[in-house]
Scaffold this motif. Structure first.
Motif, PDB file in Angstrom:
ATOM      1  N   VAL A 131       0.851  -1.188   0.000  1.00  0.00           N
ATOM      2  CA  VAL A 131       0.000   0.000   0.000  1.00  0.00           C
ATOM      3  C   VAL A 131       0.888   1.240   0.000  1.00  0.00           C
ATOM      4  O   VAL A 131       1.768   1.384   0.838  1.00  0.00           O
ATOM      5  CB  VAL A 131      -0.928   0.028   1.234  1.00  0.00           C
ATOM      6  CG1 VAL A 131      -1.874   1.216   1.168  1.00  0.00           C
ATOM      7  CG2 VAL A 131      -1.706  -1.272   1.351  1.00  0.00           C
ATOM      8  N   THR A 132       0.626   2.147  -0.941  1.00  0.00           N
ATOM      9  CA  THR A 132       1.339   3.428  -0.984  1.00  0.00           C
ATOM     10  C   THR A 132       0.386   4.551  -0.597  1.00  0.00           C
ATOM     11  O   THR A 132      -0.806   4.309  -0.379  1.00  0.00           O
ATOM     12  CB  THR A 132       1.988   3.666  -2.359  1.00  0.00           C
ATOM     13  OG1 THR A 132       2.953   4.708  -2.234  1.00  0.00           O
ATOM     14  CG2 THR A 132       0.966   4.015  -3.427  1.00  0.00           C
ATOM     15  N   ALA A 133       0.913   5.759  -0.527  1.00  0.00           N
ATOM     16  CA  ALA A 133       0.127   6.889  -0.021  1.00  0.00           C
ATOM     17  C   ALA A 133      -0.216   7.877  -1.124  1.00  0.00           C
ATOM     18  O   ALA A 133       0.612   8.176  -1.988  1.00  0.00           O
ATOM     19  CB  ALA A 133       0.890   7.607   1.088  1.00  0.00           C
ATOM     20  N   ILE A 134      -1.440   8.395  -1.037  1.00  0.00           N
ATOM     21  CA  ILE A 134      -1.883   9.509  -1.875  1.00  0.00           C
ATOM     22  C   ILE A 134      -2.388  10.603  -0.956  1.00  0.00           C
ATOM     23  O   ILE A 134      -2.718  10.360   0.202  1.00  0.00           O
ATOM     24  CB  ILE A 134      -2.978   9.085  -2.882  1.00  0.00           C
ATOM     25  CG1 ILE A 134      -4.159   8.424  -2.162  1.00  0.00           C
ATOM     26  CG2 ILE A 134      -2.390   8.183  -3.962  1.00  0.00           C
ATOM     27  CD1 ILE A 134      -5.336   8.076  -3.059  1.00  0.00           C
ATOM     28  N   GLY A 135      -2.463  11.812  -1.502  1.00  0.00           N
ATOM     29  CA  GLY A 135      -2.991  12.938  -0.756  1.00  0.00           C
ATOM     30  C   GLY A 135      -4.486  13.071  -0.947  1.00  0.00           C
ATOM     31  O   GLY A 135      -5.122  12.249  -1.617  1.00  0.00           O
ATOM     32  N   PRO A 136      -5.082  14.134  -0.410  1.00  0.00           N
ATOM     33  CA  PRO A 136      -6.539  14.307  -0.467  1.00  0.00           C
ATOM     34  C   PRO A 136      -7.094  14.480  -1.870  1.00  0.00           C
ATOM     35  O   PRO A 136      -8.260  14.185  -2.113  1.00  0.00           O
ATOM     36  CB  PRO A 136      -6.792  15.548   0.393  1.00  0.00           C
ATOM     37  CG  PRO A 136      -5.483  16.208   0.575  1.00  0.00           C
ATOM     38  CD  PRO A 136      -4.420  15.175   0.372  1.00  0.00           C
TER      39      PRO A 136
END
Length: 142
Positions: free
Chosen positions: A36-41
């Motif tokens: 799992v990677t991260a994204i912003g709003p």
């Protein structure tokens, strides 16, 4: 260890890493887990988030509100792929609660098959942010 955990059926979702590299950290690069990677709003890749062909999901991971024992309010904003992973694991827990006898592979497959792609928002990373953001509404629809 990750392979044994996955074989037993609990959620085996691992953070991709916070080094903005085109490869994910171990054990997220194992085929026995989901990375799992991260994204912003807005759905854009978080500047720190690692990415690549081993990523399965891209979940919110910037400015996540969470507990902090020393903050006056008891809350703080956090960023990182670990927070993204917690959200993906929560989605799996909802799926498990709705289908307690379903296989881990089947439940993860449903989350993957119904995820919303974030490639259009991230053309430089197209195909490197997994299937995208979990769509729990679609995943739990009859």
């Amino acid at each position: 260890m990750a392979t044994n955990t996955f074989d037993r059926g609990p959620a085996a979702e691992i953070s991709a890493g916070n080094r903005n590299l085109s490869t994910v950290d171990y054990p997220a690069n194992s085929s026995a887990v989901l990375a799992v990677t991260a994204i912003g709003p807005t759905g854009a890749k978080a500047p720190f988030a690692s990415y690549g062909s081993d990523v399965d999901f891209a979940m919110p991971g910037t400015d996540v509100l969470g507990a902090h024992p020393r903050a006056p309010s008891g809350l703080a904003r956090w960023s990182g792929t670990s927070f993204s992973t917690a959200l993906a694991t929560g989605a799996f827990a909802v799926m498990r609660g709705r289908d307690p006898v379903g296989t881990a592979d089947g439940l993860f497959g449903r989350l993957l098959d119904t995820a919303t792609s974030v490639d259009a928002l991230n053309p430089a990373y197209a195909g490197k942010l997994g299937r995208g953001r979990v769509d729990l509404g679609a995943a739990t629809a009859p």
